[in-house]
Design a protein around this motif. Structure first.
Motif, PDB file in Angstrom:
ATOM      1  N   LYS A  46       4.772   8.693   1.924  1.00  0.00           N
ATOM      2  CA  LYS A  46       5.753   8.249   1.207  1.00  0.00           C
ATOM      3  C   LYS A  46       5.944   6.459   1.184  1.00  0.00           C
ATOM      4  O   LYS A  46       5.703   5.831   0.069  1.00  0.00           O
ATOM      5  CB  LYS A  46       7.227   8.494   1.322  1.00  0.00           C
ATOM      6  CG  LYS A  46       8.318   8.376   0.341  1.00  0.00           C
ATOM      7  CD  LYS A  46       9.561   8.499   0.536  1.00  0.00           C
ATOM      8  CE  LYS A  46      10.694   8.517  -0.402  1.00  0.00           C
ATOM      9  NZ  LYS A  46      11.816   9.001  -0.191  1.00  0.00           N
ATOM     10  N   TYR A  47       5.871   6.100   2.215  1.00  0.00           N
ATOM     11  CA  TYR A  47       5.873   4.462   2.362  1.00  0.00           C
ATOM     12  C   TYR A  47       4.681   3.798   2.712  1.00  0.00           C
ATOM     13  O   TYR A  47       4.523   2.751   2.763  1.00  0.00           O
ATOM     14  CB  TYR A  47       6.987   4.298   3.607  1.00  0.00           C
ATOM     15  CG  TYR A  47       8.583   4.948   3.066  1.00  0.00           C
ATOM     16  CD1 TYR A  47       8.956   4.264   2.205  1.00  0.00           C
ATOM     17  CD2 TYR A  47       8.844   5.773   4.069  1.00  0.00           C
ATOM     18  CE1 TYR A  47      10.383   4.770   1.917  1.00  0.00           C
ATOM     19  CE2 TYR A  47      10.228   6.380   3.790  1.00  0.00           C
ATOM     20  CZ  TYR A  47      10.857   5.792   2.567  1.00  0.00           C
ATOM     21  OH  TYR A  47      12.335   6.136   2.538  1.00  0.00           O
ATOM     22  N   GLY A  48       3.801   4.520   3.108  1.00  0.00           N
ATOM     23  CA  GLY A  48       2.474   3.782   3.422  1.00  0.00           C
ATOM     24  C   GLY A  48       2.437   3.344   5.069  1.00  0.00           C
ATOM     25  O   GLY A  48       3.400   3.039   5.764  1.00  0.00           O
ATOM     26  N   MET A  49       1.010   3.226   5.424  1.00  0.00           N
ATOM     27  CA  MET A  49       1.033   2.899   7.048  1.00  0.00           C
ATOM     28  C   MET A  49       1.320   1.607   7.310  1.00  0.00           C
ATOM     29  O   MET A  49       1.897   0.899   8.201  1.00  0.00           O
ATOM     30  CB  MET A  49      -0.496   3.245   7.583  1.00  0.00           C
ATOM     31  CG  MET A  49      -0.402   3.271   8.812  1.00  0.00           C
ATOM     32  SD  MET A  49      -2.283   3.846   9.072  1.00  0.00           S
ATOM     33  CE  MET A  49      -2.171   5.316   8.723  1.00  0.00           C
ATOM     34  N   ARG A  50       1.070   0.605   6.224  1.00  0.00           N
ATOM     35  CA  ARG A  50       1.240  -0.724   6.304  1.00  0.00           C
ATOM     36  C   ARG A  50       3.101  -1.262   6.348  1.00  0.00           C
ATOM     37  O   ARG A  50       3.489  -1.824   7.489  1.00  0.00           O
ATOM     38  CB  ARG A  50       0.860  -1.656   5.187  1.00  0.00           C
ATOM     39  CG  ARG A  50       0.802  -3.193   5.205  1.00  0.00           C
ATOM     40  CD  ARG A  50       0.181  -3.798   4.199  1.00  0.00           C
ATOM     41  NE  ARG A  50       0.086  -5.246   4.257  1.00  0.00           N
ATOM     42  CZ  ARG A  50       1.067  -6.001   4.252  1.00  0.00           C
ATOM     43  NH1 ARG A  50       2.052  -5.622   3.296  1.00  0.00           N
ATOM     44  NH2 ARG A  50       1.089  -7.427   4.147  1.00  0.00           N
ATOM     45  N   THR A  51       3.675  -0.387   5.722  1.00  0.00           N
ATOM     46  CA  THR A  51       4.981  -0.705   5.725  1.00  0.00           C
ATOM     47  C   THR A  51       5.662  -0.179   7.150  1.00  0.00           C
ATOM     48  O   THR A  51       6.628  -0.790   7.695  1.00  0.00           O
ATOM     49  CB  THR A  51       5.672   0.254   4.663  1.00  0.00           C
ATOM     50  OG1 THR A  51       5.141  -0.374   3.439  1.00  0.00           O
ATOM     51  CG2 THR A  51       7.350   0.080   4.518  1.00  0.00           C
ATOM     52  N   LEU A  52       5.216   1.035   7.455  1.00  0.00           N
ATOM     53  CA  LEU A  52       5.619   1.655   8.892  1.00  0.00           C
ATOM     54  C   LEU A  52       5.214   0.483   9.771  1.00  0.00           C
ATOM     55  O   LEU A  52       5.829   0.448  10.720  1.00  0.00           O
ATOM     56  CB  LEU A  52       5.311   2.888   9.133  1.00  0.00           C
ATOM     57  CG  LEU A  52       5.841   3.799   8.149  1.00  0.00           C
ATOM     58  CD1 LEU A  52       5.164   5.501   8.504  1.00  0.00           C
ATOM     59  CD2 LEU A  52       7.226   3.926   8.306  1.00  0.00           C
TER      60      LEU A  52
END
Length: 112
Positions: A46-52
């Motif tokens: 949902k949010y993407g790996m970069r955001t996490l």
């Protein structure tokens, strides 16, 4: 993260957990790590790996600052804190748990 894994029992013992410090530190850090990993696996699409990754890094930075300032204010240069209040111990333990959750949700996800 290695500091928390290897030295959490010392921190817990100095925070007043007594003889059960090793058991409590292992139990708490493992449960938080497991739960945060499940949350990150569920939200990575949902949010993407970069955001996490960025959110986890900011979370870890803020927790390090909270723990550093709070421990330095109590222990100072003498290293003898005296009697630590319950709220202070809980603040440090919660900051440690949030740090571990940030690690599991960002770095742990990227490295796997």
């Amino acid at each position: 993260m290695n500091v928390f894994v290897f030295y959490a029992h010392v921190l817990f013992k100095s925070m007043g957990f007594g003889n059960n410090a090793s058991l409590m530190s292992a139990l708490i850090t493992s449960i938080v790590n497991f739960c945060a990993t499940l949350v990150s696996i569920a939200t990575v699409d949902k949010y993407g790996m970069r955001t996490l990754f960025l959110e986890g890094g900011l979370q870890m930075l803020l927790c390090q600052l909270v723990m550093t300032v709070s421990i330095a204010s109590k222990f100072g240069t003498s290293g003898n804190p005296g009697e630590l209040p319950l709220w202070f111990s809980m603040l440090v333990v919660i900051a440690m748990c949030v740090y571990i959750a940030g690690f599991a949700g960002s770095i742990g996800l990227v490295s796997s």
